[in-house]
Enzyme design. Structure first.
Site, PDB file in Angstrom:
ATOM      1  N   LYS A 178       0.867  -1.186   0.000  1.00 38.17           N
ATOM      2  CA  LYS A 178       0.000   0.000   0.000  1.00 38.17           C
ATOM      3  C   LYS A 178       0.899   1.230   0.000  1.00 38.17           C
ATOM      4  CE  LYS A 178      -3.449   2.859   0.436  1.00 38.17           C
ATOM      5  NZ  LYS A 178      -4.350   3.122  -0.713  1.00 38.17           N
ATOM      6  N   GLY A 204      -8.406   7.415   0.639  1.00 39.35           N
ATOM      7  CA  GLY A 204      -7.698   8.543   1.249  1.00 39.35           C
ATOM      8  C   GLY A 204      -6.352   8.173   1.845  1.00 39.35           C
ATOM      9  N   ASN A 226       4.087   6.985  -6.117  1.00 38.45           N
ATOM     10  CA  ASN A 226       2.691   7.155  -6.544  1.00 38.45           C
ATOM     11  C   ASN A 226       2.421   8.633  -6.852  1.00 38.45           C
ATOM     12  OD1 ASN A 226      -0.038   7.178  -6.934  1.00 38.45           O
ATOM     13  ND2 ASN A 226      -0.553   6.046  -5.067  1.00 38.45           N
ATOM     14  N   CYS A 268      -2.511   9.566  -6.741  1.00 36.07           N
ATOM     15  CA  CYS A 268      -3.635   9.317  -5.829  1.00 36.07           C
ATOM     16  C   CYS A 268      -4.715  10.380  -6.035  1.00 36.07           C
ATOM     17  CB  CYS A 268      -3.200   9.338  -4.372  1.00 36.07           C
ATOM     18  SG  CYS A 268      -4.656   9.162  -3.303  1.00 36.07           S
ATOM     19  N   GLY A 320     -11.638  -1.377 -12.475  1.00 37.34           N
ATOM     20  CA  GLY A 320     -12.331  -2.560 -12.997  1.00 37.34           C
ATOM     21  C   GLY A 320     -12.605  -2.477 -14.482  1.00 37.34           C
ATOM     22  N   GLY A 378      -5.218  -2.133 -14.874  1.00 36.26           N
ATOM     23  CA  GLY A 378      -6.536  -1.577 -15.173  1.00 36.26           C
ATOM     24  C   GLY A 378      -7.390  -2.519 -15.991  1.00 36.26           C
ATOM     25  N   GLY A 401      -6.124  -5.211  -9.563  1.00 41.02           N
ATOM     26  CA  GLY A 401      -6.650  -4.498  -8.402  1.00 41.02           C
ATOM     27  C   GLY A 401      -8.071  -4.930  -8.073  1.00 41.02           C
ATOM     28  N   THR A 402      -9.026  -4.379  -8.795  1.00 41.37           N
ATOM     29  CA  THR A 402     -10.443  -4.635  -8.489  1.00 41.37           C
ATOM     30  C   THR A 402     -10.778  -6.130  -8.486  1.00 41.37           C
ATOM     31  OG1 THR A 402     -11.001  -2.512  -9.504  1.00 41.37           O
ATOM     32  CG2 THR A 402     -12.803  -4.073  -9.191  1.00 41.37           C
TER      33      THR A 402
END
Ligand code: RRO
Length: 310
Positions: free
Chosen positions: A45, A72, A128, A131, A220, A248, A270-271
């Site tokens: 993370k 967040g 990153n 964000c 997604g 993605g 990810g999703t």
């Protein structure tokens, strides 16, 4: 038998599939589940200097075609993830992992990267720059002037392999301008794409997440065409020493295949990982290998970047 082995910089990975930052990577218990899966690596993370609780809940919501989040940047702080990564370097020296981080200010980003530089960490660092969910903080990589200044300062002292996580771009001129900036630096990789920022999902008459009155990053199935376009646009424009991680809209082996065809050297999930759990890596690896075998491709190099045009 086809192989999904890959390389980023000088590091080899037994499988090109791994988690995307933000999913199954908050703490060591989650990261251990990725290690014990078929994934070829993991990314932590995104860490800030200090522990963060993140935004109020509900802050993540699944839909049929993907998800929306406004987490967040909740994380356990830089030292937690660096400590775990250094421990794994001793117990699993044959494996390489990714350390995602960003400061809440440019000064904080420099503090974090200087600490990585001074540490024993031998893996890959992912900064990153995208964000979308910290109120009041823009997605850094949409401001190319700031990005160029930041990278110029970073590469004065940072000598370890570094990549950047990017937001999706939507205009050919922006692809040109962004690639021109990235090509000035000895980046090891770029990662395309983070969630599509500030979408809105509605249920009956009400938003589905609390922060920012419902606005959040979209992931997604919705975002695969945007992700593929970004992977391929940068594959066409970047110097070959900058590799691409594709992220993605990966639900199936076919989706991973398309990312690699567009130029990705590694593919993040990810999703679909959030929805299906770490067993997803076995399924998608098998699906990808089945496509490769049907086409007679033995390695990813046989088709990476070889997208055909009409
Ligand atoms: O924590 C988040 O809200 C978050 C981050 Br840091 C990011 O890079 N991308 C995203 O969709 N959510």
């Amino acid at each position: 038998m086809s192989s999904t082995k890959t390389k980023i910089g000088n590091y080899e990975f037994q499988n090109c599939l791994m988690n995307a930052a933000g999913v199954y990577c908050y703490n060591r218990e989650e990261l251990e589940k990725i290690i014990n899966s078929e994934a070829g690596s993991f990314v932590t993370k995104t860490a800030t200097l200090n522990i963060r609780e993140g935004n109020p809940s509900p802050r993540y919501y699944d839909t049929n075609l993907g998800c929306i989040n406004s987490m967040g940047l909740p994380n356990l702080g830089f030292d937690y993830y660096l400590g775990y990564l250094l421990e794994l370097q001793k117990t699993m020296p044959e494996c390489t992992f990714f350390f995602s981080l960003v400061g809440l200010s440019q000064e904080e980003t420099h503090i974090l990267l200087k600490r990585v530089q001074e540490s024993e960490f031998k893996g890959l660092t992912e900064l990153n720059l995208s964000c979308p969910n910290v109120p009041g903080k823009p997605q850094i990589a949409y401001d190319l002037e700031t990005t160029e200044k930041l990278l110029t300062e970073i590469f004065n002292y940072f000598k370890k392999p570094l990549g950047i996580k990017l937001p999706p771009y939507f205009d050919m001129v922006h692809f040109n301008q962004a690639a021109e900036v990235f090509n000035k630096f000895p980046l090891t990789f770029i990662n395309c794409v983070n969630s599509i920022g500030n979408g809105l999902v509605i249920n009956d008459e009400t938003v589905v997440i609390k922060p920012k009155n419902g606005f959040g990053g979209i992931g997604g199935e919705y975002i695969k065409p945007t992700a593929l376009a970004n992977v391929h646009a940068f594959y066409q424009r970047l110097k070959p020493s900058i590799q691409i991680i594709g992220t993605g809209g990966v639900l199936t082996g076919r989706d991973a295949f398309e990312h690699i065809l567009c130029g990705a050297s590694m593919v993040q999930i990810g999703t679909t990982l959030q929805k299906e759990g770490p067993e997803v890596f076995k399924r998608i690896t098998e699906e990808l290998k089945a496509i490769m075998e049907e086409k007679g491709y033995k390695t990813l190099e046989d088709f990476r970047g070889k997208l055909k045009y009409l």
